[in-house]
Write an enzyme that holds these catalytic residues in place. Structure first.
Site, PDB file in Angstrom:
ATOM      1  N   ASP A 217       0.854  -1.190   0.000  1.00 59.01           N
ATOM      2  CA  ASP A 217       0.000   0.000   0.000  1.00 59.01           C
ATOM      3  C   ASP A 217       0.893   1.244   0.000  1.00 59.01           C
ATOM      4  O   ASP A 217       2.130   1.155   0.025  1.00 59.01           O
ATOM      5  CB  ASP A 217      -1.045  -0.039   1.129  1.00 59.01           C
ATOM      6  CG  ASP A 217      -0.470   0.244   2.508  1.00 59.01           C
ATOM      7  OD1 ASP A 217       0.761   0.412   2.634  1.00 59.01           O
ATOM      8  OD2 ASP A 217      -1.262   0.295   3.469  1.00 59.01           O
TER       9      ASP A 217
ATOM     10  N   CYS B  41       2.344  -3.944   3.899  1.00 54.30           N
ATOM     11  CA  CYS B  41       1.661  -2.689   4.247  1.00 54.30           C
ATOM     12  C   CYS B  41       2.287  -2.196   5.543  1.00 54.30           C
ATOM     13  O   CYS B  41       3.339  -2.709   5.944  1.00 54.30           O
ATOM     14  CB  CYS B  41       0.140  -2.844   4.318  1.00 54.30           C
ATOM     15  SG  CYS B  41      -0.501  -3.837   5.681  1.00 54.30           S
ATOM     16  N   GLY B  42       1.691  -1.221   6.187  1.00 57.28           N
ATOM     17  CA  GLY B  42       2.319  -0.637   7.373  1.00 57.28           C
ATOM     18  C   GLY B  42       2.609  -1.688   8.436  1.00 57.28           C
ATOM     19  O   GLY B  42       3.754  -1.929   8.811  1.00 57.28           O
ATOM     20  N   THR B  43       1.576  -2.327   8.924  1.00 64.45           N
ATOM     21  CA  THR B  43       1.740  -3.400   9.910  1.00 64.45           C
ATOM     22  C   THR B  43       1.872  -4.765   9.248  1.00 64.45           C
ATOM     23  O   THR B  43       2.298  -5.728   9.890  1.00 64.45           O
ATOM     24  CB  THR B  43       0.503  -3.476  10.830  1.00 64.45           C
ATOM     25  OG1 THR B  43      -0.642  -3.755  10.007  1.00 64.45           O
ATOM     26  CG2 THR B  43       0.301  -2.193  11.599  1.00 64.45           C
ATOM     27  N   GLY B  44       1.431  -4.869   8.018  1.00 68.42           N
ATOM     28  CA  GLY B  44       1.372  -6.158   7.326  1.00 68.42           C
ATOM     29  C   GLY B  44       0.042  -6.866   7.526  1.00 68.42           C
ATOM     30  O   GLY B  44      -0.297  -7.787   6.788  1.00 68.42           O
TER      31      GLY B  44
ATOM     32  N   GLY C 204      -3.253  -5.857   7.287  1.00 64.31           N
ATOM     33  CA  GLY C 204      -4.354  -5.681   6.335  1.00 64.31           C
ATOM     34  C   GLY C 204      -4.115  -6.380   5.015  1.00 64.31           C
ATOM     35  O   GLY C 204      -4.977  -7.119   4.511  1.00 64.31           O
TER      36      GLY C 204
END
Ligand code: RB5
Length: 171
Positions: free
Chosen positions: A8, A65-68, A70
């Protein structure tokens, strides 16, 4: 190895670094986007990578993604995908050996680049160890995804993209 990668807008720079790293290691990379930092919707890119994997266009996928959380969850909704969210080398190894995991999920704002590269190396180089038990477990896991919208067109995301545009979501 042929690999699909997607991310993302939060971690596009990290995905780009990973593409360079993979190509430098001799891999062929299909970059499924996103390609810039404009707000987007991570299920789109989870689905695109998953589609490449389940149609055998590529051997493995990587989603970031940021945290992974999503994008990995999104990829896992596509039938045939087994995508662990990985933050350590041991998990990457076990996921390959025991689950024949085919997509690697990474939190680009959580895991440092050096560790990320080690995780990717192990994920790509570790073979699946087939046993009667692992075969049955994988069959059970795969059977949970009876139908998937994963191969539908991108229009299923239009509602959410419009909300991004309208500023309904904030990072
Ligand atoms: C930002 O949209 C953030 O929610 C995303 O990158 C990811 O961390 C979600 O799991």
């Amino acid at each position: 190895m042929k690999i699909a990668i997607g991310c993302d807008h939060i971690v596009t720079n990290i995905k780009d670094e990973m593409v360079q790293y993979l190509e430098a290691g001799g891999h062929e990379v299909i970059d499924c986007g996103t390609y810039d930092f404009e707000r987007t919707h991570y299920p789109i890119y989870g689905r695109r990578v998953a589609e490449q994997v389940v149609t055998n266009e590529v051997e493995r996928g990587i989603v970031i993604c940021g945290t992974g959380v999503g994008i990995t969850t999104s990829a896992n909704k596509v039938q045939g995908v087994r995508a662990p969210l990985v933050r350590d080398v041991t998990t990457a190894k076990m996921a390959r050996e025991q689950l024949d995991a085919n997509v690697l999920g990474i939190g680009g704002r959580i895991t440092g680049l050096g560790l990320m590269q080690e995780i990717v190396d192990v994920f790509l180089s570790t073979p699946y160890v087939e046993t009667e038990e692992s075969k049955q477990l994988i069959a059970s896991v795969d059977a949970l995804a009876s139908t998937s919208r994963g191969l539908d067109g991108d229009e299923i995301f239009d509602e959410f993209l419009e909300k991004w545009e309208a500023g309904c979501y904030v990072d």
